[in-house]
Design a protein around this motif. Structure first.
Motif, PDB file in Angstrom:
ATOM      1  N   PRO A  34       0.843  -1.203   0.000  1.00  0.00           N
ATOM      2  CA  PRO A  34       0.000   0.000   0.000  1.00  0.00           C
ATOM      3  C   PRO A  34       0.881   1.256   0.000  1.00  0.00           C
ATOM      4  O   PRO A  34       1.978   1.241   0.547  1.00  0.00           O
ATOM      5  CB  PRO A  34      -0.772  -0.099   1.318  1.00  0.00           C
ATOM      6  N   GLU A  35       0.407   2.306  -0.640  1.00  0.00           N
ATOM      7  CA  GLU A  35       1.066   3.620  -0.623  1.00  0.00           C
ATOM      8  C   GLU A  35       0.019   4.618  -0.173  1.00  0.00           C
ATOM      9  O   GLU A  35      -0.755   5.134  -0.978  1.00  0.00           O
ATOM     10  CB  GLU A  35       1.603   3.982  -2.005  1.00  0.00           C
ATOM     11  N   LEU A  36      -0.029   4.880   1.132  1.00  0.00           N
ATOM     12  CA  LEU A  36      -1.113   5.648   1.733  1.00  0.00           C
ATOM     13  C   LEU A  36      -0.745   7.101   1.980  1.00  0.00           C
ATOM     14  O   LEU A  36       0.366   7.397   2.399  1.00  0.00           O
ATOM     15  CB  LEU A  36      -1.522   5.008   3.061  1.00  0.00           C
ATOM     16  N   LYS A  37      -1.709   7.971   1.727  1.00  0.00           N
ATOM     17  CA  LYS A  37      -1.600   9.390   2.084  1.00  0.00           C
ATOM     18  C   LYS A  37      -2.929   9.797   2.693  1.00  0.00           C
ATOM     19  O   LYS A  37      -3.984   9.366   2.248  1.00  0.00           O
ATOM     20  CB  LYS A  37      -1.313  10.239   0.854  1.00  0.00           C
ATOM     21  N   GLY A  62      -1.363   2.027  -4.084  1.00  0.00           N
ATOM     22  CA  GLY A  62      -0.724   0.712  -4.112  1.00  0.00           C
ATOM     23  C   GLY A  62      -1.727  -0.386  -3.815  1.00  0.00           C
ATOM     24  O   GLY A  62      -2.913  -0.254  -4.098  1.00  0.00           O
ATOM     25  N   ALA A  63      -1.224  -1.459  -3.214  1.00  0.00           N
ATOM     26  CA  ALA A  63      -2.053  -2.625  -2.891  1.00  0.00           C
ATOM     27  C   ALA A  63      -3.051  -2.288  -1.776  1.00  0.00           C
ATOM     28  O   ALA A  63      -2.857  -1.348  -1.014  1.00  0.00           O
ATOM     29  CB  ALA A  63      -1.159  -3.781  -2.463  1.00  0.00           C
ATOM     30  N   ALA A  64      -4.094  -3.084  -1.687  1.00  0.00           N
ATOM     31  CA  ALA A  64      -5.151  -2.870  -0.690  1.00  0.00           C
ATOM     32  C   ALA A  64      -4.596  -2.981   0.733  1.00  0.00           C
ATOM     33  O   ALA A  64      -3.611  -3.676   0.983  1.00  0.00           O
ATOM     34  CB  ALA A  64      -6.266  -3.890  -0.891  1.00  0.00           C
ATOM     35  N   ASP A  65      -5.225  -2.282   1.653  1.00  0.00           N
ATOM     36  CA  ASP A  65      -4.870  -2.326   3.068  1.00  0.00           C
ATOM     37  C   ASP A  65      -6.168  -2.210   3.856  1.00  0.00           C
ATOM     38  O   ASP A  65      -7.260  -2.188   3.279  1.00  0.00           O
ATOM     39  CB  ASP A  65      -3.906  -1.188   3.425  1.00  0.00           C
ATOM     40  N   LYS A  66      -6.048  -2.129   5.164  1.00  0.00           N
ATOM     41  CA  LYS A  66      -7.234  -2.037   6.014  1.00  0.00           C
ATOM     42  C   LYS A  66      -6.922  -1.092   7.168  1.00  0.00           C
ATOM     43  O   LYS A  66      -5.893  -1.241   7.822  1.00  0.00           O
ATOM     44  CB  LYS A  66      -7.583  -3.429   6.535  1.00  0.00           C
ATOM     45  N   LEU A  67      -7.800  -0.103   7.399  1.00  0.00           N
ATOM     46  CA  LEU A  67      -7.693   0.764   8.573  1.00  0.00           C
ATOM     47  C   LEU A  67      -8.294  -0.023   9.734  1.00  0.00           C
ATOM     48  O   LEU A  67      -9.481  -0.362   9.709  1.00  0.00           O
ATOM     49  CB  LEU A  67      -8.456   2.073   8.346  1.00  0.00           C
ATOM     50  N   SER A 135       0.320  -1.421   6.559  1.00  0.00           N
ATOM     51  CA  SER A 135       1.185  -0.239   6.562  1.00  0.00           C
ATOM     52  C   SER A 135       1.548   0.181   7.977  1.00  0.00           C
ATOM     53  O   SER A 135       0.850  -0.129   8.935  1.00  0.00           O
ATOM     54  CB  SER A 135       0.470   0.927   5.876  1.00  0.00           C
ATOM     55  N   ASP A 136       2.651   0.937   8.060  1.00  0.00           N
ATOM     56  CA  ASP A 136       3.029   1.538   9.341  1.00  0.00           C
ATOM     57  C   ASP A 136       1.965   2.548   9.750  1.00  0.00           C
ATOM     58  O   ASP A 136       1.266   3.098   8.888  1.00  0.00           O
ATOM     59  CB  ASP A 136       4.374   2.258   9.208  1.00  0.00           C
ATOM     60  N   PRO A 137       1.855   2.840  11.052  1.00  0.00           N
ATOM     61  CA  PRO A 137       0.888   3.866  11.491  1.00  0.00           C
ATOM     62  C   PRO A 137       1.182   5.213  10.823  1.00  0.00           C
ATOM     63  O   PRO A 137       2.330   5.533  10.531  1.00  0.00           O
ATOM     64  CB  PRO A 137       1.118   3.946  13.000  1.00  0.00           C
TER      65      PRO A 137
END
Length: 159
Positions: A34-37, A62-67, A135-137
């Motif tokens: 994942p590439e989160l912003k 990026g790839a899927a993630d989950k909050l 992902s990291d926090p």
């Protein structure tokens, strides 16, 4: 002899393509993450002394993630909520789609800050940490806006 040269050339070309495929797959591995912003965060001035809501958008390239959770030192508990058919329901997590967005906006998904340690005022900034499955926090500062604040972007207005 001519046929032998052709076969040798074809074998060399095939081997070259196979090696190129290997190189490409390692490049693809980078996009497997994942590439989160996080953007557009805000907290309306709370109407009550012990509870507030928060909104933001998580963009993923990026790839899927989950909050999986949200934490903040301003509140004893921070919970995730969805709103459907005017009914608010607590959620354990929210999917962050591959190459997509997870939107927290008025009338929809939102974060609830419960048992506030102090009531934030307009102009304050609230430290918030978003926790994800892969992902990291992500730490953000959430500005406290007027109680009637609603972003002008079409995205938030339409949700």
């Amino acid at each position: 002899m001519n046929r032998r040269t052709l076969v040798g050339g074809a074998v060399a070309l095939t081997a070259g393509l196979a090696l190129a495929g290997c190189a490409d797959s390692s490049a693809d591995k980078a996009s497997d993450k994942p590439e989160l912003k996080v953007a557009g965060a805000f907290m309306p001035v709370p109407a009550m002394d012990d509870m507030a809501s928060g909104f933001f958008t998580v963009t993923n390239k990026g790839a899927a993630d989950k909050l999986t959770s949200v934490t903040s030192s301003i509140a004893e508990h921070v919970t995730l909520h969805s709103t459907k058919n005017n009914a608010m329901k607590e959620q354990k997590s929210f999917d962050v789609p591959e190459n997509g967005e997870l939107d927290f906006a008025r009338g929809g998904n939102h974060v609830m800050f419960e048992a506030l340690k102090h009531k934030p005022k307009q102009g304050d900034k609230v430290a918030v940490t978003l926790h994800f499955e892969k992902s990291d926090p992500v730490e953000i500062e959430v500005p406290v806006k007027a109680a009637t604040y609603n972003p002008k972007s079409g995205k938030h207005a339409s949700h």
